[in-house]
Design an enzyme around this catalytic site. Structure first.
Site, short mmCIF file in Angstrom:
data_model
loop_
_atom_site.label_atom_id
_atom_site.label_comp_id
_atom_site.label_asym_id
_atom_site.label_seq_id
_atom_site.Cartn_x
_atom_site.Cartn_y
_atom_site.Cartn_z
N GLU A 266 -48.62 71.74 99.52
CA GLU A 266 -49.41 70.56 99.89
C GLU A 266 -50.86 70.94 100.19
O GLU A 266 -51.78 70.22 99.84
CB GLU A 266 -48.78 69.83 101.07
CG GLU A 266 -47.48 69.12 100.71
CD GLU A 266 -47.67 68.08 99.63
OE1 GLU A 266 -48.78 67.53 99.48
OE2 GLU A 266 -46.70 67.80 98.89
N TYR B 251 -51.63 62.63 105.82
CA TYR B 251 -50.94 62.79 104.53
C TYR B 251 -50.04 64.02 104.53
O TYR B 251 -48.87 63.95 104.15
CB TYR B 251 -51.95 62.88 103.37
CG TYR B 251 -51.26 63.42 102.14
CD1 TYR B 251 -50.44 62.60 101.39
CD2 TYR B 251 -51.34 64.78 101.80
CE1 TYR B 251 -49.73 63.11 100.30
CE2 TYR B 251 -50.65 65.28 100.73
CZ TYR B 251 -49.84 64.45 99.99
OH TYR B 251 -49.12 64.96 98.92
N ASP C 129 -50.90 59.78 98.60
CA ASP C 129 -51.94 60.57 97.96
C ASP C 129 -52.61 59.69 96.89
O ASP C 129 -52.29 58.51 96.73
CB ASP C 129 -51.38 61.86 97.37
CG ASP C 129 -50.72 61.68 96.01
OD1 ASP C 129 -50.26 60.55 95.71
OD2 ASP C 129 -50.65 62.65 95.25
#
Length: 300
Positions: free
Chosen positions: A45, A128, A146
């Protein structure tokens, strides 16, 4: 007693086709495999922010081979994280990942926390990333927004070609409203909508014929109206301070010890821009100046 609303039915009508499509078409990516574990998911990520999968894959594999646990990374100087980051771009992410690894080691016994609030409290972890790790690593129910997911929702539900430039409260509200109630299904939905945006509902050339929800896409049903907001400009790189910073960091990454000013001066002819870029790297903690006028990657 749970009340079923028309919106609930509309959301459910999207879940099954998108998740079924994902089960058939999902890419075999290393961070999706069980052996990746929560740490592998977190590393991916950080690396995938503003960076395509093709560039991330080799660096990710090398990173996990060298630092298979957060404690392994935390035990090394942050400069080694910057060095291993290579040319992924936006190298401050490497420092943030190193800081997160140190915090995981100190606060959580070396295990990436399951709790969303504890994830969010880690250095460098925003809304996020916390939602993505909780969802993809632990199968929890979170809205994971996203750029790809936001574009899918903008088209399929809001009827717009593109989402707003920055994530809005309305988008978050919509994403929460679209979440399946079941945790496992919600986690699958998060991954599936992200993949749909990456492979089919792309920014420039969406392949609507391959889309599992084309027949109910609000944007397509409206005739695919053009974007009405400000022009969407691509980011330039050549000649920018970002390019100069990259060239300076490349010299430091390849060096086995401190680097003299003269070696940095050789990478860019324009002295004012070069000095500004170097000052920025020092201010960001990516470069450490030494007393004798030399520079190195950060050691602490």
């Amino acid at each position: 007693m749970t009340t079923t609303t028309p919106r609930t039915h509309a959301s459910a009508a999207l879940h099954t086709p998108v998740i079924d499509w994902f089960e058939t078409n999902a890419r075999d990516l290393p961070w999706r495999r069980p052996e990746a574990g929560p740490w592998g998911v977190m590393v991916s990520e950080f690396m995938l922010q503003q960076t395509p999968v093709s560039r991330v894959l080799p660096v990710y594999e090398q990173w996990l081979a060298r630092w298979p646990r957060p404690a392994d990374l935390a035990a090394e100087p942050p400069g080694e994280a910057v060095r291993a980051w290579g040319r992924l771009g936006y190298p401050r992410r490497a420092l943030r990942l190193h800081a997160a690894a140190a915090a995981i080691t100190e606060r959580h016994g070396g295990d990436v926390p399951r709790d969303h609030a504890k994830l969010l409290a880690l250095p460098g972890v925003g809304e996020y990333t916390a939602a993505a790790v909780a969802s993809f690593a632990y199968g929890q129910r979170h809205a994971v927004l996203d750029t790809n997911v936001r574009r899918v929702f903008a088209r399929a539900v809001a009827g717009a070609q593109y989402p707003p430039t920055a994530t809005t409260a309305a988008e978050r509200h919509l994403a929460r409203g679209l979440l399946p109630e079941d945790e496992r299904t919600a986690a699958a939905w998060a991954a599936a909508t992200m993949e749909l945006g990456a492979l089919v509902c792309t920014a420039r050339t969406p392949d609507c014929h391959r889309c599992p929800i084309a027949d109910r896409c609000a944007w397509r049903l409206a005739g695919s109206p053009a974007h009405e907001g400000p022009p969407r400009r691509g980011q330039t790189y050549a000649g920018t301070d970002r390019q100069v910073r990259g060239k300076l960091l490349a010299v430091l990454r390849e060096a086995v010890g401190p680097v003299p000013q003269s070696a940095l001066d050789a990478v860019w002819d324009e002295p004012v821009q070069r000095a500004r870029a170097l000052d920025g790297l020092v201010a960001d903690g990516l470069v450490e100046p030494l007393a004798d006028g030399e520079y190195r990657l950060p050691h602490s």
